[in-house]
Design a protein around this motif. Structure first.
Motif, PDB file in Angstrom:
ATOM      1  N   ILE A 113       0.957  -1.196   0.149  1.00 55.11           N
ATOM      2  CA  ILE A 113      -0.052   0.120   0.078  1.00 55.11           C
ATOM      3  C   ILE A 113       0.880   1.273  -0.173  1.00 55.11           C
ATOM      4  O   ILE A 113       1.810   1.408   0.861  1.00 55.11           O
ATOM      5  CB  ILE A 113      -0.935  -0.045   1.089  1.00 55.11           C
ATOM      6  CG1 ILE A 113      -1.657  -1.183   1.201  1.00 55.11           C
ATOM      7  CG2 ILE A 113      -1.739   1.371   1.058  1.00 55.11           C
ATOM      8  CD1 ILE A 113      -2.699  -1.476   2.201  1.00 55.11           C
ATOM      9  N   PRO A 114       0.738   1.989  -1.133  1.00 52.08           N
ATOM     10  CA  PRO A 114       1.744   3.302  -1.103  1.00 52.08           C
ATOM     11  C   PRO A 114       1.265   4.172  -0.015  1.00 52.08           C
ATOM     12  O   PRO A 114       0.110   4.803   0.035  1.00 52.08           O
ATOM     13  CB  PRO A 114       1.366   3.837  -2.494  1.00 52.08           C
ATOM     14  CG  PRO A 114       0.034   3.374  -3.075  1.00 52.08           C
ATOM     15  CD  PRO A 114       0.021   2.122  -2.104  1.00 52.08           C
ATOM     16  N   LEU A 115       2.046   4.668   0.719  1.00 52.86           N
ATOM     17  CA  LEU A 115       2.020   5.731   1.862  1.00 52.86           C
ATOM     18  C   LEU A 115       2.772   7.019   1.475  1.00 52.86           C
ATOM     19  O   LEU A 115       3.957   7.023   1.140  1.00 52.86           O
ATOM     20  CB  LEU A 115       2.267   5.125   3.218  1.00 52.86           C
ATOM     21  CG  LEU A 115       1.703   3.708   3.603  1.00 52.86           C
ATOM     22  CD1 LEU A 115       2.243   3.339   5.070  1.00 52.86           C
ATOM     23  CD2 LEU A 115       0.192   4.090   3.838  1.00 52.86           C
ATOM     24  N   GLN A 116       2.082   8.059   1.830  1.00 51.61           N
ATOM     25  CA  GLN A 116       2.395   9.300   1.805  1.00 51.61           C
ATOM     26  C   GLN A 116       3.459   9.851   3.029  1.00 51.61           C
ATOM     27  O   GLN A 116       4.212  10.595   2.809  1.00 51.61           O
ATOM     28  CB  GLN A 116       1.534  10.451   1.390  1.00 51.61           C
ATOM     29  CG  GLN A 116       0.690  10.240   0.378  1.00 51.61           C
ATOM     30  CD  GLN A 116       1.785  10.357  -1.191  1.00 51.61           C
ATOM     31  OE1 GLN A 116       2.322  11.281  -1.296  1.00 51.61           O
ATOM     32  NE2 GLN A 116       1.279   9.469  -1.969  1.00 51.61           N
ATOM     33  N   ARG A 117       3.069   9.285   4.049  1.00 54.06           N
ATOM     34  CA  ARG A 117       3.625   9.390   5.496  1.00 54.06           C
ATOM     35  C   ARG A 117       3.677   8.340   6.421  1.00 54.06           C
ATOM     36  O   ARG A 117       2.639   7.372   6.075  1.00 54.06           O
ATOM     37  CB  ARG A 117       3.136  10.783   6.036  1.00 54.06           C
ATOM     38  CG  ARG A 117       1.677  10.606   6.181  1.00 54.06           C
ATOM     39  CD  ARG A 117       1.338  11.918   6.727  1.00 54.06           C
ATOM     40  NE  ARG A 117      -0.373  12.121   6.854  1.00 54.06           N
ATOM     41  CZ  ARG A 117      -1.274  11.587   7.493  1.00 54.06           C
ATOM     42  NH1 ARG A 117      -0.631  10.913   8.609  1.00 54.06           N
ATOM     43  NH2 ARG A 117      -2.397  11.659   7.663  1.00 54.06           N
ATOM     44  N   GLN A 118       4.470   8.145   7.355  1.00 54.04           N
ATOM     45  CA  GLN A 118       4.447   7.078   8.466  1.00 54.04           C
ATOM     46  C   GLN A 118       3.179   7.164   9.026  1.00 54.04           C
ATOM     47  O   GLN A 118       2.639   8.184   9.485  1.00 54.04           O
ATOM     48  CB  GLN A 118       5.517   7.242   9.288  1.00 54.04           C
ATOM     49  CG  GLN A 118       5.720   5.812  10.320  1.00 54.04           C
ATOM     50  CD  GLN A 118       7.056   6.070  10.842  1.00 54.04           C
ATOM     51  OE1 GLN A 118       7.935   7.024  10.714  1.00 54.04           O
ATOM     52  NE2 GLN A 118       7.436   5.062  11.573  1.00 54.04           N
TER      53      GLN A 118
END
Length: 314
Positions: A113-118
């Protein structure tokens, strides 16, 4: 389907010490409440191994597997049920299906799953984003599935499934989808509950059930201790009077096979077969999206198989 071996020895020993996965059905409060409960720690770990999932992906897809395992109790025989989520957030969507006999399979549409932030929590609302949840029943002897759909209002699969049953079937319901991770990020306990009001269930009974549900201990944590899910139901709902109805096995299983993919290749038109034999790449690899089993064919093997089918030439 080929099940990948779980390599972690400590996890192997822990899983071997647990009761077998399974689905149990109970009735509460003079048969006014139906409870489906599943124990699925081995299932979730095998799913994770086959699909090569990280912790977040295991949590998201694992919840869908648990939900499908519960919903499969609503069909019988050779029937199956499909749970499909289409959403605009990073998760992208989830597809899972389960048979009445207890086989469950399915996949994440974005892995990883691509995440923009932690992430700071496992609140999935933003990761799902706007979307729709569909439930389909594929019944033996019927050409088309019976499908219902609802907008995801919570970004929480348990709450959105309860909303679906309230809107589509006018049945007050409650779902609990529980996956317990240890400090090393391993799934050591996993299970789920599906509570449904039966016809004639009064509001006072529903209120009592909601209060009891709000005080439930973590199911995943309970199962991680090696206890059976039937004991959990007996303990947590003792005040409502528990009657056991049925048991069903449950497991991660997919009907795909090498023979199935071989037939697919042999049924391609001669132009496509010739193109594959000429351009490859080799080994040719076909992958089942539902269980992530990889089937490989060397060029000499594929040429022989297609020749036997009257297609490609040696």
């Amino acid at each position: 389907m080929i099940k990948k071996k779980i390599e972690d020895r400590d996890l192997q020993e822990h899983l071997a010490s647990l009761p077998e996965d399974g689905r149990e059905v109970f009735l509460l409060h003079n048969d006014l409440i139906r409870v489906t409960a599943i124990q699925a720690t081995n299932l979730i770990n095998q799913m994770r191994e086959n699909h090569e999932l990280g912790l977040l992906e295991t949590y998201v897809l694992g919840q869908a597997y648990l939900a499908a395992g519960l919903l499969s109790a609503t069909v019988k025989g050779n029937d199956r049920i499909q749970l499909n989520i289409e959403c605009g957030g990073p998760i992208g969507g989830v597809f899972v299906e389960a048979w009445a006999v207890g086989a469950v399979r399915g996949y994440l549409k974005h892995n990883p799953i691509p995440l923009q932030r932690q992430l700071t929590s496992l609140d999935l609302n933003e990761l799902y984003g706007p979307g729709f949840l569909s439930v389909s029943k594929l019944l033996e002897g019927h050409k088309t599935p019976f499908t219902g759909q609802t907008m995801m209002a919570y970004g929480d699969l348990a709450k959105d499934l309860a909303l679906y049953y309230q809107q589509s079937e006018q049945t007050p319901s409650l779902f609990v989808l529980s996956i317990h991770f240890d400090t090393a990020g391993q799934v050591t306990g996993s299970g789920a509950l599906f509570l449904q009001a039966m016809p004639g269930c009064e509001d006072a009974v529903l209120s009592q059930l909601e209060q009891t549900a709000g005080r439930l201990a973590s199911l995943g944590s309970f199962l991680s201790e090696g206890k059976p899910v039937s004991e959990y139901v007996q303990e947590q709902f003792a005040s409502l009077g528990v009657r056991h109805l049925a048991h069903q096995p449950l497991g991660f299983s997919c009907p795909c096979s090498r023979e199935q993919y071989t037939r697919y290749l042999q049924q391609l038109n001669q132009e496509d077969q010739a193109d594959i034999l000429e351009n490859g790449p080799f080994p040719l690899e076909l992958v089942c999206v539902n269980c992530n089993t990889h089937y490989q064919y060397e060029k000499f093997e594929l040429a022989s198989l297609l020749s036997k089918a009257g297609g490609g030439r040696l």
